[in-house]
Design a protein around this motif. Sequence first.
Motif, PDB file in Angstrom:
ATOM      1  N   GLU A  39      39.977  31.420  34.876  1.00 31.54           N
ATOM      2  CA  GLU A  39      38.988  30.442  36.204  1.00 31.54           C
ATOM      3  C   GLU A  39      39.191  31.780  37.483  1.00 31.54           C
ATOM      4  OE1 GLU A  39      35.257  29.283  37.114  1.00 31.54           O
ATOM      5  OE2 GLU A  39      36.532  29.806  35.047  1.00 31.54           O
ATOM      6  N   LEU A  40      40.272  32.098  37.726  1.00 36.42           N
ATOM      7  CA  LEU A  40      40.532  32.091  38.968  1.00 36.42           C
ATOM      8  C   LEU A  40      40.646  33.103  38.910  1.00 36.42           C
ATOM      9  CD1 LEU A  40      41.059  31.282  42.408  1.00 36.42           C
ATOM     10  CD2 LEU A  40      44.630  31.895  42.112  1.00 36.42           C
ATOM     11  N   GLY A  41      40.498  34.092  38.579  1.00 31.99           N
ATOM     12  CA  GLY A  41      40.602  35.628  38.126  1.00 31.99           C
ATOM     13  C   GLY A  41      39.557  36.309  38.156  1.00 31.99           C
ATOM     14  N   ARG A  42      38.747  34.945  37.117  1.00 26.77           N
ATOM     15  CA  ARG A  42      37.184  35.942  37.209  1.00 26.77           C
ATOM     16  C   ARG A  42      36.361  34.895  38.560  1.00 26.77           C
ATOM     17  NH1 ARG A  42      32.916  32.657  37.097  1.00 26.77           N
ATOM     18  NH2 ARG A  42      33.780  30.767  37.955  1.00 26.77           N
ATOM     19  N   MET A  43      36.439  34.343  39.415  1.00 27.37           N
ATOM     20  CA  MET A  43      36.546  33.839  40.743  1.00 27.37           C
ATOM     21  C   MET A  43      36.338  35.081  41.259  1.00 27.37           C
ATOM     22  SD  MET A  43      35.945  29.160  40.967  1.00 27.37           S
ATOM     23  CE  MET A  43      38.231  29.917  41.360  1.00 27.37           C
ATOM     24  N   ILE A  44      37.515  35.426  41.482  1.00 24.49           N
ATOM     25  CA  ILE A  44      37.599  37.041  42.299  1.00 24.49           C
ATOM     26  C   ILE A  44      36.931  37.703  41.942  1.00 24.49           C
ATOM     27  CG2 ILE A  44      40.235  38.003  43.422  1.00 24.49           C
ATOM     28  CD1 ILE A  44      41.772  35.402  42.800  1.00 24.49           C
ATOM     29  N   VAL A  45      37.549  38.460  40.573  1.00 24.05           N
ATOM     30  CA  VAL A  45      36.213  39.934  40.216  1.00 24.05           C
ATOM     31  C   VAL A  45      35.044  39.325  40.862  1.00 24.05           C
ATOM     32  CG1 VAL A  45      35.627  41.324  38.265  1.00 24.05           C
ATOM     33  CG2 VAL A  45      37.904  39.861  38.785  1.00 24.05           C
ATOM     34  N   GLU A  46      34.912  38.089  40.387  1.00 21.56           N
ATOM     35  CA  GLU A  46      33.021  38.281  40.668  1.00 21.56           C
ATOM     36  C   GLU A  46      32.743  38.312  41.547  1.00 21.56           C
ATOM     37  OE1 GLU A  46      31.467  34.546  38.783  1.00 21.56           O
ATOM     38  OE2 GLU A  46      32.117  35.961  36.162  1.00 21.56           O
ATOM     39  N   GLU A  47      33.441  37.532  42.917  1.00 30.74           N
ATOM     40  CA  GLU A  47      32.602  37.073  43.848  1.00 30.74           C
ATOM     41  C   GLU A  47      32.968  38.834  44.573  1.00 30.74           C
ATOM     42  OE1 GLU A  47      31.195  36.668  47.631  1.00 30.74           O
ATOM     43  OE2 GLU A  47      31.376  35.516  46.053  1.00 30.74           O
ATOM     44  N   GLU A  48      34.091  39.628  44.216  1.00 34.42           N
ATOM     45  CA  GLU A  48      34.420  41.059  44.693  1.00 34.42           C
ATOM     46  C   GLU A  48      33.519  42.299  44.146  1.00 34.42           C
ATOM     47  OE1 GLU A  48      39.423  41.685  45.053  1.00 34.42           O
ATOM     48  OE2 GLU A  48      38.366  42.391  43.122  1.00 34.42           O
ATOM     49  N   LEU A  49      33.417  41.541  42.994  1.00 30.28           N
ATOM     50  CA  LEU A  49      31.967  42.872  43.071  1.00 30.28           C
ATOM     51  C   LEU A  49      30.616  42.515  43.156  1.00 30.28           C
ATOM     52  CD1 LEU A  49      32.688  43.402  38.601  1.00 30.28           C
ATOM     53  CD2 LEU A  49      33.052  45.137  40.779  1.00 30.28           C
ATOM     54  N   ALA A  50      30.345  41.054  43.614  1.00 26.31           N
ATOM     55  CA  ALA A  50      29.294  40.687  44.388  1.00 26.31           C
ATOM     56  C   ALA A  50      28.134  41.457  43.189  1.00 26.31           C
ATOM     57  CB  ALA A  50      29.516  40.608  45.357  1.00 26.31           C
ATOM     58  N   GLY A  51      27.559  41.520  42.440  1.00 33.15           N
ATOM     59  CA  GLY A  51      26.260  42.625  42.030  1.00 33.15           C
ATOM     60  C   GLY A  51      26.978  43.681  41.422  1.00 33.15           C
ATOM     61  N   LYS A  52      27.805  44.279  42.667  1.00 37.06           N
ATOM     62  CA  LYS A  52      27.908  45.834  42.688  1.00 37.06           C
ATOM     63  C   LYS A  52      28.796  46.465  41.139  1.00 37.06           C
ATOM     64  CE  LYS A  52      29.527  44.770  46.111  1.00 37.06           C
ATOM     65  NZ  LYS A  52      30.465  45.181  47.318  1.00 37.06           N
ATOM     66  N   GLU A  53      29.150  47.332  40.584  1.00 29.79           N
ATOM     67  CA  GLU A  53      29.292  47.383  39.160  1.00 29.79           C
ATOM     68  C   GLU A  53      30.760  48.145  40.065  1.00 29.79           C
ATOM     69  OE1 GLU A  53      30.142  51.188  36.577  1.00 29.79           O
ATOM     70  OE2 GLU A  53      27.405  51.105  36.885  1.00 29.79           O
ATOM     71  N   LYS A  54      31.103  48.371  41.187  1.00 30.17           N
ATOM     72  CA  LYS A  54      32.906  48.042  41.427  1.00 30.17           C
ATOM     73  C   LYS A  54      32.979  47.513  42.838  1.00 30.17           C
ATOM     74  CE  LYS A  54      36.724  52.400  41.702  1.00 30.17           C
ATOM     75  NZ  LYS A  54      36.894  53.117  41.535  1.00 30.17           N
ATOM     76  N   ALA A  55      34.207  47.290  42.725  1.00 30.26           N
ATOM     77  CA  ALA A  55      34.801  46.400  44.014  1.00 30.26           C
ATOM     78  C   ALA A  55      34.391  47.645  45.179  1.00 30.26           C
ATOM     79  CB  ALA A  55      35.850  45.272  43.212  1.00 30.26           C
ATOM     80  N   ASP A  56      33.916  46.880  46.257  1.00 31.84           N
ATOM     81  CA  ASP A  56      34.708  47.882  47.477  1.00 31.84           C
ATOM     82  C   ASP A  56      35.995  47.540  48.055  1.00 31.84           C
ATOM     83  OD1 ASP A  56      32.080  47.895  48.046  1.00 31.84           O
ATOM     84  OD2 ASP A  56      32.339  46.279  50.255  1.00 31.84           O
ATOM     85  N   TYR A  57      36.972  49.059  48.066  1.00 32.33           N
ATOM     86  CA  TYR A  57      38.415  49.399  48.567  1.00 32.33           C
ATOM     87  C   TYR A  57      38.299  48.427  49.504  1.00 32.33           C
ATOM     88  CZ  TYR A  57      42.793  51.733  48.715  1.00 32.33           C
ATOM     89  OH  TYR A  57      43.750  52.350  48.767  1.00 32.33           O
ATOM     90  N   GLY A  58      40.050  47.904  49.802  1.00 34.81           N
ATOM     91  CA  GLY A  58      39.843  46.829  49.943  1.00 34.81           C
ATOM     92  C   GLY A  58      39.766  45.739  50.933  1.00 34.81           C
ATOM     93  N   SER A  59      39.100  45.178  49.998  1.00 32.24           N
ATOM     94  CA  SER A  59      38.563  44.307  50.061  1.00 32.24           C
ATOM     95  C   SER A  59      39.394  43.870  50.482  1.00 32.24           C
ATOM     96  CB  SER A  59      37.513  43.536  49.236  1.00 32.24           C
ATOM     97  OG  SER A  59      37.129  42.339  48.579  1.00 32.24           O
ATOM     98  N   ARG A  60      39.661  42.607  51.710  1.00 29.99           N
ATOM     99  CA  ARG A  60      40.473  41.865  52.991  1.00 29.99           C
ATOM    100  C   ARG A  60      39.842  39.758  51.853  1.00 29.99           C
ATOM    101  NH1 ARG A  60      44.334  43.415  53.563  1.00 29.99           N
ATOM    102  NH2 ARG A  60      44.907  41.881  55.646  1.00 29.99           N
ATOM    103  N   LEU A  61      39.392  39.799  50.605  1.00 35.40           N
ATOM    104  CA  LEU A  61      38.617  38.577  49.727  1.00 35.40           C
ATOM    105  C   LEU A  61      40.581  38.632  49.313  1.00 35.40           C
ATOM    106  CD1 LEU A  61      36.324  36.655  48.865  1.00 35.40           C
ATOM    107  CD2 LEU A  61      37.223  38.178  46.611  1.00 35.40           C
ATOM    108  N   ILE A  62      40.451  38.661  48.546  1.00 31.62           N
ATOM    109  CA  ILE A  62      41.863  37.806  47.988  1.00 31.62           C
ATOM    110  C   ILE A  62      43.131  37.450  48.983  1.00 31.62           C
ATOM    111  CG2 ILE A  62      43.188  40.087  47.408  1.00 31.62           C
ATOM    112  CD1 ILE A  62      43.433  39.593  44.921  1.00 31.62           C
TER     113      ILE A  62
END
Length: 118
Positions: A39-62
């Motif tokens: 579940e924690l992994g899911r939340m991180i992935v979904e927030e990093e992607l935020a509707g995009k196909e690929k997460a932004d490089y260097g995201s500081r979210l995690i």
Amino acid sequence: MKEESAIIAIHQKARNIILVDCRHIARSMNYTTVLATWELGRMIVEEELAGKEKADYGSRLIVGISKSLTMEFGKGFSLPHLIFCRQFYNTFPIGYAVRSQLNTKLNLENSNLLSINN
């Protein structure tokens, strides 16, 4: 003598129950930990992607999540662990499949444990 043998018999039966309970608690905790990790992994992935196909490089979210969870709960939420959570979710993106596999394993182990007591 009769009382002593009754004590030994009851002790042995109680011991078996306690040991089974301890193993059951450990399995339940492992089950809960796996689901929480997913579940924690899911939340991180979904927030990093935020509707995009690929997460932004260097995201500081995690990094931020790791710091805030570590401040509140202490150990267990290091950056490497959260990266593992994200990888776990990416490896098993279908949650019910993870739950199903864990439930099947737990049900088999519980039925084996119950047969020990009988």
